[in-house]
Motif scaffolding. Structure first.
Motif, PDB file in Angstrom:
ATOM      1  N   TYR A  48       0.812  -1.216   0.000  1.00 47.18           N
ATOM      2  CA  TYR A  48       0.000   0.000   0.000  1.00 47.18           C
ATOM      3  C   TYR A  48       0.842   1.261   0.000  1.00 47.18           C
ATOM      4  CZ  TYR A  48       0.305  -0.089   5.232  1.00 47.18           C
ATOM      5  OH  TYR A  48       0.709  -0.127   6.549  1.00 47.18           O
ATOM      6  N   VAL A  50       0.434   5.627   0.852  1.00 47.63           N
ATOM      7  CA  VAL A  50      -0.357   6.683   1.494  1.00 47.63           C
ATOM      8  C   VAL A  50       0.158   8.029   0.983  1.00 47.63           C
ATOM      9  CG1 VAL A  50      -1.087   7.680   3.690  1.00 47.63           C
ATOM     10  CG2 VAL A  50      -0.611   5.226   3.547  1.00 47.63           C
ATOM     11  N   LEU A  65      -5.661  12.575   3.512  1.00 43.71           N
ATOM     12  CA  LEU A  65      -4.786  11.737   2.683  1.00 43.71           C
ATOM     13  C   LEU A  65      -5.609  10.755   1.865  1.00 43.71           C
ATOM     14  CD1 LEU A  65      -4.686   8.700   4.286  1.00 43.71           C
ATOM     15  CD2 LEU A  65      -3.882  10.319   5.994  1.00 43.71           C
ATOM     16  N   THR A  67      -5.256   6.679   0.614  1.00 42.63           N
ATOM     17  CA  THR A  67      -4.537   5.401   0.685  1.00 42.63           C
ATOM     18  C   THR A  67      -4.915   4.550  -0.530  1.00 42.63           C
ATOM     19  OG1 THR A  67      -4.591   5.398   3.112  1.00 42.63           O
ATOM     20  CG2 THR A  67      -4.197   3.283   2.042  1.00 42.63           C
ATOM     21  N   THR A  81      -3.461  -3.201   5.782  1.00 38.62           N
ATOM     22  CA  THR A  81      -2.538  -2.208   6.348  1.00 38.62           C
ATOM     23  C   THR A  81      -2.075  -2.692   7.730  1.00 38.62           C
ATOM     24  OG1 THR A  81      -4.358  -0.967   7.344  1.00 38.62           O
ATOM     25  CG2 THR A  81      -3.657  -0.299   5.126  1.00 38.62           C
ATOM     26  N   LYS A  82      -1.031  -2.042   8.253  1.00 34.91           N
ATOM     27  CA  LYS A  82      -0.536  -2.416   9.593  1.00 34.91           C
ATOM     28  C   LYS A  82      -1.630  -2.251  10.640  1.00 34.91           C
ATOM     29  CE  LYS A  82       3.414  -0.717  10.913  1.00 34.91           C
ATOM     30  NZ  LYS A  82       4.843  -0.383  11.034  1.00 34.91           N
ATOM     31  N   GLY A  83      -2.321  -1.125  10.597  1.00 32.77           N
ATOM     32  CA  GLY A  83      -3.348  -0.832  11.592  1.00 32.77           C
ATOM     33  C   GLY A  83      -2.732  -0.156  12.812  1.00 32.77           C
ATOM     34  N   HIS A  84      -3.506   0.681  13.451  1.00 31.84           N
ATOM     35  CA  HIS A  84      -2.985   1.464  14.583  1.00 31.84           C
ATOM     36  C   HIS A  84      -4.103   2.025  15.453  1.00 31.84           C
ATOM     37  CE1 HIS A  84      -3.738   4.270  11.217  1.00 31.84           C
ATOM     38  NE2 HIS A  84      -4.227   5.048  12.172  1.00 31.84           N
ATOM     39  N   GLU A  93     -11.689   9.413  13.220  1.00 31.97           N
ATOM     40  CA  GLU A  93     -11.239   9.502  11.822  1.00 31.97           C
ATOM     41  C   GLU A  93     -12.407   9.173  10.905  1.00 31.97           C
ATOM     42  OE1 GLU A  93      -7.397   7.886  11.294  1.00 31.97           O
ATOM     43  OE2 GLU A  93      -7.393   8.163   9.122  1.00 31.97           O
ATOM     44  N   TYR A  95     -13.265   7.793   6.964  1.00 29.69           N
ATOM     45  CA  TYR A  95     -12.773   7.188   5.725  1.00 29.69           C
ATOM     46  C   TYR A  95     -13.897   7.249   4.695  1.00 29.69           C
ATOM     47  CZ  TYR A  95      -8.688   4.619   7.750  1.00 29.69           C
ATOM     48  OH  TYR A  95      -7.492   4.239   8.337  1.00 29.69           O
ATOM     49  N   HIS A 132      -7.751   0.836  13.963  1.00 25.25           N
ATOM     50  CA  HIS A 132      -8.334   0.566  12.640  1.00 25.25           C
ATOM     51  C   HIS A 132      -7.285   0.019  11.690  1.00 25.25           C
ATOM     52  CE1 HIS A 132      -7.549   4.771  13.605  1.00 25.25           C
ATOM     53  NE2 HIS A 132      -7.083   4.947  12.385  1.00 25.25           N
ATOM     54  N   PHE A 144      -9.165   4.922  -0.713  1.00 22.26           N
ATOM     55  CA  PHE A 144     -10.058   5.687   0.160  1.00 22.26           C
ATOM     56  C   PHE A 144      -9.394   6.974   0.629  1.00 22.26           C
ATOM     57  CE2 PHE A 144      -7.870   2.642   2.921  1.00 22.26           C
ATOM     58  CZ  PHE A 144      -7.453   3.414   3.985  1.00 22.26           C
ATOM     59  N   TYR A 148      -8.426  13.203   9.694  1.00 19.40           N
ATOM     60  CA  TYR A 148      -8.367  13.040  11.155  1.00 19.40           C
ATOM     61  C   TYR A 148      -7.639  14.234  11.773  1.00 19.40           C
ATOM     62  CZ  TYR A 148      -3.563  11.413  10.381  1.00 19.40           C
ATOM     63  OH  TYR A 148      -2.232  11.325  10.015  1.00 19.40           O
ATOM     64  N   HIS A 154       0.300   8.175  15.312  1.00 17.37           N
ATOM     65  CA  HIS A 154       0.006   6.754  15.055  1.00 17.37           C
ATOM     66  C   HIS A 154       0.729   5.888  16.076  1.00 17.37           C
ATOM     67  CE1 HIS A 154      -0.905   8.650  11.195  1.00 17.37           C
ATOM     68  NE2 HIS A 154      -1.717   7.631  10.971  1.00 17.37           N
ATOM     69  N   TYR A 156       1.606   2.326  16.461  1.00 20.72           N
ATOM     70  CA  TYR A 156       1.642   1.009  15.803  1.00 20.72           C
ATOM     71  C   TYR A 156       2.038  -0.094  16.781  1.00 20.72           C
ATOM     72  CZ  TYR A 156       1.312   3.517  11.380  1.00 20.72           C
ATOM     73  OH  TYR A 156       0.874   4.314  10.354  1.00 20.72           O
TER      74      TYR A 156
HETATM   75  O1  PA5 Z   1      -4.634   7.618   9.327  1.00 19.80           O
HETATM   76  C1  PA5 Z   1      -5.110   6.547   8.934  1.00 19.80           C
HETATM   77  O2  PA5 Z   1      -5.816   5.836   9.633  1.00 19.80           O
HETATM   78  C2  PA5 Z   1      -4.756   6.105   7.521  1.00 19.80           C
HETATM   79  O3  PA5 Z   1      -4.306   7.166   6.782  1.00 19.80           O
HETATM   80  C3  PA5 Z   1      -3.663   5.045   7.599  1.00 19.80           C
HETATM   81  O4  PA5 Z   1      -2.530   5.600   8.226  1.00 19.80           O
HETATM   82  C4  PA5 Z   1      -3.291   4.485   6.235  1.00 19.80           C
HETATM   83  O5  PA5 Z   1      -4.422   3.967   5.597  1.00 19.80           O
HETATM   84  C5  PA5 Z   1      -2.236   3.379   6.360  1.00 19.80           C
HETATM   85  O6  PA5 Z   1      -2.521   2.482   7.387  1.00 19.80           O
HETATM   86  P1  PA5 Z   1      -1.489   2.259   8.581  1.00 19.80           P
HETATM   87  O7  PA5 Z   1      -1.181   3.617   9.117  1.00 19.80           O
HETATM   88  O8  PA5 Z   1      -2.211   1.430   9.573  1.00 19.80           O
HETATM   89  O9  PA5 Z   1      -0.273   1.621   8.013  1.00 19.80           O
END
Ligand code: PA5
Ligand code: NI
Length: 181
Positions: A48, A50, A65, A67, A81-84, A93, A95, A132, A144, A148, A154, A156
């Motif tokens: 992915y 961003v 942003l 993604t 995505t990793k998610g956070h 936030e 989307y 998410h 998308f 936010y 973030h 992680y």
């Molecule tokens: O802020 C967000 O939630 C998104 O912009 C994410 O950062 C983006 O989709 C990438 O995902 P992640 O940050 O979990 O790697």
């Protein structure tokens, strides 16, 4: 700062958001998937990207942003995505789906879990305190828009330790949830 405008074009996937760009390849994030994939290890494709707008991380500002989460699977588990969590946890936030079809996995530290659909004509609200992660369940790029509070940050690390409660696999052509043990 002054008001500004940025542009994007979904037809040729040209996102001209003028800010920081994050690119995550398979080898950067392979540990988030249940299984390893030798082919992907060799090819190391982009999973992915961003594209952020040039918004300062100040309280009162709104970061936005786009993604692009590419289609694919790691041994049946959809690209994600990793998610956070947000570092400033009391920040939500929004989307907005632009292309493709996906799921936003959401969970709280208290153990609530929801998977909500995202696609064009749908807008997802992620309330404060909910982690998410996006999952592409289609065979085209999931695109998308997100916005936010710019000071949210973030986190992680928490998700790296706990994971999400469920994983999303393709099984016999269907979307299948698997408990994460
Ligand atoms: O802020 C967000 O939630 C998104 O912009 C994410 O950062 C983006 O989709 C990438 O995902 P992640 O940050 O979990 O790697
Ligand atoms: Ni976020």
């Amino acid at each position: 700062m002054k008001p500004f405008v940025v542009s994007y074009n979904l037809e040729d996937m040209n996102i001209n958001f003028q800010g920081n760009k994050v690119v995550r390849r398979y080898r950067d994030i392979k540990n988030i998937f249940l299984n390893k994939d030798e082919e992907l290890e060799k090819e190391n494709p982009v999973i992915y990207e961003v594209f952020e707008a040039p918004v300062p991380e100040n309280e009162g500002d709104l970061m936005f942003l786009i993604t692009i989460l590419y289609p694919g699977k790691v041994k049946g588990e959809f690209f994600m995505t990793k998610g956070h969590y947000h570092t400033v946890e009391n920040t939500g936030e929004v989307y907005m789906g632009l292309r493709g079809k996906g799921l936003i996995l959401c969970q709280t530290k208290e153990g609530d879990f929801e998977a909500v659909p995202i696609e064009p004509n749908k807008v997802v609200y992620i309330p404060p305190f909910w982690a998410h992660r996006s999952v592409n369940i289609s065979d085209e790029p999931l695109v998308f828009f997100a916005v936010y509070p710019a000071h949210a940050g973030h986190d992680y690390g928490t998700i790296e330790k706990t994971g999400f409660l469920k994983r999303v696999f393709s099984k016999d052509g269907e979307v299948s949830f698997v408990e994460n043990k």
